[in-house]
Design a protein around this motif. Sequence first.
Motif, PDB file in Angstrom:
ATOM      1  N   MET A   1       0.831  -1.203   0.000  1.00  0.00           N
ATOM      2  CA  MET A   1       0.000   0.000   0.000  1.00  0.00           C
ATOM      3  C   MET A   1       0.866   1.254   0.000  1.00  0.00           C
ATOM      4  O   MET A   1       0.612   2.209  -0.746  1.00  0.00           O
ATOM      5  N   ARG A   2       1.917   1.261   0.828  1.00  0.00           N
ATOM      6  CA  ARG A   2       2.817   2.410   0.881  1.00  0.00           C
ATOM      7  C   ARG A   2       3.526   2.623  -0.455  1.00  0.00           C
ATOM      8  O   ARG A   2       3.657   3.751  -0.931  1.00  0.00           O
ATOM      9  N   ARG A   3       3.990   1.551  -1.067  1.00  0.00           N
ATOM     10  CA  ARG A   3       4.649   1.651  -2.371  1.00  0.00           C
ATOM     11  C   ARG A   3       3.675   2.161  -3.434  1.00  0.00           C
ATOM     12  O   ARG A   3       4.045   2.952  -4.295  1.00  0.00           O
ATOM     13  N   GLU A   4       2.445   1.720  -3.342  1.00  0.00           N
ATOM     14  CA  GLU A   4       1.416   2.148  -4.284  1.00  0.00           C
ATOM     15  C   GLU A   4       1.153   3.647  -4.148  1.00  0.00           C
ATOM     16  O   GLU A   4       1.063   4.368  -5.155  1.00  0.00           O
ATOM     17  N   GLN A   5       1.072   4.119  -2.922  1.00  0.00           N
ATOM     18  CA  GLN A   5       0.826   5.538  -2.683  1.00  0.00           C
ATOM     19  C   GLN A   5       2.015   6.391  -3.119  1.00  0.00           C
ATOM     20  O   GLN A   5       1.848   7.482  -3.671  1.00  0.00           O
ATOM     21  N   GLN A   6       3.236   5.890  -2.890  1.00  0.00           N
ATOM     22  CA  GLN A   6       4.436   6.615  -3.329  1.00  0.00           C
ATOM     23  C   GLN A   6       4.509   6.699  -4.853  1.00  0.00           C
ATOM     24  O   GLN A   6       4.915   7.721  -5.411  1.00  0.00           O
ATOM     25  N   ALA A   7       4.112   5.614  -5.525  1.00  0.00           N
ATOM     26  CA  ALA A   7       4.115   5.615  -6.990  1.00  0.00           C
ATOM     27  C   ALA A   7       3.109   6.619  -7.534  1.00  0.00           C
ATOM     28  O   ALA A   7       3.382   7.328  -8.513  1.00  0.00           O
ATOM     29  N   LEU A   8       1.955   6.704  -6.887  1.00  0.00           N
ATOM     30  CA  LEU A   8       0.950   7.684  -7.312  1.00  0.00           C
ATOM     31  C   LEU A   8       1.453   9.103  -7.085  1.00  0.00           C
ATOM     32  O   LEU A   8       1.221   9.999  -7.904  1.00  0.00           O
ATOM     33  N   ALA A   9       2.162   9.317  -5.960  1.00  0.00           N
ATOM     34  CA  ALA A   9       2.697  10.645  -5.671  1.00  0.00           C
ATOM     35  C   ALA A   9       3.749  11.048  -6.702  1.00  0.00           C
ATOM     36  O   ALA A   9       3.796  12.209  -7.145  1.00  0.00           O
ATOM     37  N   ARG A  10       4.612  10.095  -7.101  1.00  0.00           N
ATOM     38  CA  ARG A  10       5.643  10.400  -8.098  1.00  0.00           C
ATOM     39  C   ARG A  10       5.050  10.693  -9.474  1.00  0.00           C
ATOM     40  O   ARG A  10       5.612  11.459 -10.247  1.00  0.00           O
TER      41      ARG A  10
ATOM     42  N   VAL B   1      -5.672  -0.539  -5.557  1.00  0.00           N
ATOM     43  CA  VAL B   1      -5.858  -1.964  -5.284  1.00  0.00           C
ATOM     44  C   VAL B   1      -5.333  -2.384  -3.920  1.00  0.00           C
ATOM     45  O   VAL B   1      -6.060  -2.987  -3.110  1.00  0.00           O
ATOM     46  N   PHE B   2      -4.069  -2.088  -3.624  1.00  0.00           N
ATOM     47  CA  PHE B   2      -3.479  -2.599  -2.381  1.00  0.00           C
ATOM     48  C   PHE B   2      -3.919  -1.796  -1.161  1.00  0.00           C
ATOM     49  O   PHE B   2      -3.880  -2.310  -0.041  1.00  0.00           O
ATOM     50  N   THR B   3      -4.358  -0.561  -1.366  1.00  0.00           N
ATOM     51  CA  THR B   3      -4.976   0.188  -0.271  1.00  0.00           C
ATOM     52  C   THR B   3      -6.293  -0.468   0.102  1.00  0.00           C
ATOM     53  O   THR B   3      -6.612  -0.643   1.289  1.00  0.00           O
ATOM     54  N   THR B   4      -7.047  -0.860  -0.916  1.00  0.00           N
ATOM     55  CA  THR B   4      -8.303  -1.575  -0.697  1.00  0.00           C
ATOM     56  C   THR B   4      -8.046  -2.883   0.039  1.00  0.00           C
ATOM     57  O   THR B   4      -8.745  -3.217   1.006  1.00  0.00           O
ATOM     58  N   ALA B   5      -7.037  -3.634  -0.415  1.00  0.00           N
ATOM     59  CA  ALA B   5      -6.732  -4.928   0.201  1.00  0.00           C
ATOM     60  C   ALA B   5      -6.328  -4.763   1.669  1.00  0.00           C
ATOM     61  O   ALA B   5      -6.777  -5.522   2.537  1.00  0.00           O
ATOM     62  N   PHE B   6      -5.501  -3.753   1.962  1.00  0.00           N
ATOM     63  CA  PHE B   6      -5.040  -3.557   3.334  1.00  0.00           C
ATOM     64  C   PHE B   6      -6.199  -3.190   4.256  1.00  0.00           C
ATOM     65  O   PHE B   6      -6.333  -3.736   5.359  1.00  0.00           O
TER      66      PHE B   6
END
Length: 306
Positions: A52-61, A187-192
């Motif tokens: 989830m953290r990696r997903e959020q960082q990718a969206l921020a970048r 996706v992974f925010t939803t899963a978490f």
Amino acid sequence: MIRGALLIALAALLWATTGIVAKFLFTGTELQAVTLGFLRLVVALPFFFTLMRREQQALARSSAPLPKLTRKALVPLVALGFFQAVYQGSYLLAVDMTGAGIATLIALCLAPVLVAIMAAPLLGEKPGLVTVLALAAAIAGTAMLVVSDMDSAGRLRLGGILVAVLAAFVYAGFTLTSRHTSTGTPVFTTAFICFSTAALILLPAVAAIGGFKGLHTLGIGQWLMVAYIGIVPTCLGYVSFFSGMKTTPATLSSIIVTLEPLFVALLAWMILGEELGVIGIAGALILTAAVIVASRSSAGNRADTA
């Protein structure tokens, strides 16, 4: 697309090992099904938090706007967590009360057919004649599995079969809720959030039934089995599935996923010695065919209403 399809098939195979390993745990220890469902989620949560953290960082970048977790967005995610909690407990309990093969075949093969039928009143997706016939075939296949289980077990394990049917209805509810809600949450925010909610729901349930008392019967080997269920089928299985979904059409994905109960039946026969018999094998094939037909029909209905 071939790589994506193979990744989804791999996910189905990894998921299939859950019931097999769980059966070993239930047979050799005093671990309860609900407790195993809770432990599975606890083991998986750090992994999904990292994703989830990696997903959020990718969206921020990428300068993409991060979706806000408002109350409107959180309610369906919490609902998904509730369904996940009940499904974890009911499916593993069905495995414990019957067998890994029959529990998985009923829980996972009956669910998509129920989705196709229940989508009519809930989502306005009108079921066609093919969908209705698929439901009839699914019921017939389930009945054949029950007869086969009676022959192999020497008695009617009605309680376990009913729990497996409950798991099918819960899984159908999970699917319909996720289809109805489109919050835009990654996706992974939803899963978490979903798995966290499920773990929080299962925690008091485990405590209420004294589920933690059975932990003292677990040796190193059994704890490794628990870790396996939390890491391999849960974490790696879901990552493989989501990766495959990126390049695989939804209808094809839903058909490939039907390999999971067949994988379970095969592994249960090879490893646990669970035999379906001629009637059971015929019932399993009928159930699988019903799932494929229902999935294709449901996908066609959604395309027509889009």
